[in-house]
Design an enzyme around this catalytic site. Structure first.
Site, PDB file in Angstrom:
ATOM      1  N   ASP A  39       0.837  -1.198   0.000  1.00 32.90           N
ATOM      2  CA  ASP A  39       0.000   0.000   0.000  1.00 32.90           C
ATOM      3  C   ASP A  39       0.877   1.255   0.000  1.00 32.90           C
ATOM      4  OD1 ASP A  39      -2.991   1.048   0.860  1.00 32.90           O
ATOM      5  OD2 ASP A  39      -1.410   2.268   1.751  1.00 32.90           O
TER       6      ASP A  39
ATOM      7  N   TYR B 138       2.788   9.895  -0.139  1.00 33.61           N
ATOM      8  CA  TYR B 138       3.903   9.296   0.602  1.00 33.61           C
ATOM      9  C   TYR B 138       5.261   9.594  -0.031  1.00 33.61           C
ATOM     10  CZ  TYR B 138       0.103   6.456   2.612  1.00 33.61           C
ATOM     11  OH  TYR B 138      -1.049   6.014   3.199  1.00 33.61           O
TER      12      TYR B 138
ATOM     13  N   LYS C   9      -2.943   5.878  -4.087  1.00 31.49           N
ATOM     14  CA  LYS C   9      -4.042   6.792  -3.770  1.00 31.49           C
ATOM     15  C   LYS C   9      -3.840   8.141  -4.442  1.00 31.49           C
ATOM     16  CE  LYS C   9      -3.895   4.682   0.800  1.00 31.49           C
ATOM     17  NZ  LYS C   9      -2.456   4.372   0.806  1.00 31.49           N
TER      18      LYS C   9
ATOM     19  N   HIS D 154      -7.797   9.378  -1.764  1.00 32.03           N
ATOM     20  CA  HIS D 154      -7.158   9.360  -0.436  1.00 32.03           C
ATOM     21  C   HIS D 154      -8.015  10.036   0.634  1.00 32.03           C
ATOM     22  CE1 HIS D 154      -2.861   9.182   1.415  1.00 32.03           C
ATOM     23  NE2 HIS D 154      -3.773   8.849   2.291  1.00 32.03           N
TER      24      HIS D 154
END
Length: 267
Positions: A34, A39, A64, A97
């Site tokens: 994931d 990120y 996401k 997200h």
């Protein structure tokens, strides 16, 4: 469609740290990774996938779309950029997200755009993350919303999120639980420690077993192979009904992921 359980969360992991984490997890048997645009580690995740030598068809990769990419062609553009960074032709699951803060972008627009990305082959499945009960219903009713498979939300012993979890499951959505270890706080809880001793396990394993018992897919983050292995083993840990009830009683609504743009949470 079943999401592999557990998955490996990569939030806050960057560069060599995320490469080592993903490579270790895949070697141990994880198949669900994931990540997210936010990120800033998709390129490193992609490098780890290559280094692992595991065939693409064996992997389940989630990414996401951040809320600054919901308007116009932003959803498709974001996913195309994610695929380029990951070095993949498609992801297995693409999520929104967070819902658009203040409904600045109409939900019907970005859910339809997400489904368009699915129809274009950029992702095999679509879903949402951090959506409330009302927002889940709105998303399911939007064009393309019927193809959604999951709502990824915060779930751990101190935030059971019961109403939302049960609503999603009634509506046919798998719940993916992030931060299942409450960023390590489960390790210090006396109840979890006591139950862990009875099973020759760790409080983290007990917490994961409790979340999984709710038919939730967990995505704990870990950089240490020993912890990753323990997380895998937790999938087979079965507690007594009394133990599950003791953990149920730990719920205190302690929400960790609560940015200022978050929606109005369900009670």
């Amino acid at each position: 469609m079943r999401l592999p359980n557990p998955g490996l969360g990569t939030f806050r992991l960057k560069d060599e740290a995320v490469i080592e984490s993903v490579c270790s997890a895949l070697e141990l048997g994880y198949r669900h990774i994931d990540t997210a645009t936010l990120y800033d580690n998709e390129q490193a995740v992609g490098r780890a996938i290559v280094q692992s030598g595991i065939g693409r068809a064996e992997l389940f990769v989630t990414t996401k779309v951040w809320f600054d990419s919901l308007a116009g062609e932003g959803v498709v553009d974001s996913l195309q950029a994610s695929l380029e960074r990951l070095g993949l032709d498609y992801v297995d699951l693409a999520l929104i997200h967070w819902p658009s803060p203040g409904d600045e972008v109409p939900m019907a627009h970005y859910i339809a755009a997400l489904n368009d990305a699915r129809e274009r082959g950029l992702t095999r499945h679509i879903g949402i993350s951090n959506f409330t009960i009302a927002q889940v219903d709105e998303a399911l009713a939007a064009p393309g919303g019927e193809h959604m498979v999951t709502n990824q939300i915060e779930v751990h012993p101190f935030l059971a999120n019961r109403a939302l979890v049960e609503h999603c499951q009634r509506r046919g959505l798998t719940v993916t639980g992030y931060m299942p270890l409450a960023v390590g706080k489960v390790m210090d809880d006396p109840v979890l420690q006591d139950i862990a001793r009875a099973h020759q396990a760790t409080p983290a394993q007990v917490a994961l077993a409790w979340v999984v018992s709710k038919n939730i897919v967990v995505i704990p983050s870990s950089t240490k192979p020993a912890h990753q292995k323990a997380n895998l083993q937790a999938m087979d840990l079965v507690l007594s009904e009394q133990e599950y009830q003791r953990i149920d009683a730990l719920d205190r609504g302690e929400r960790i992921a609560n940015p200022d743009f978050a929606p109005q949470w369900d009670a």
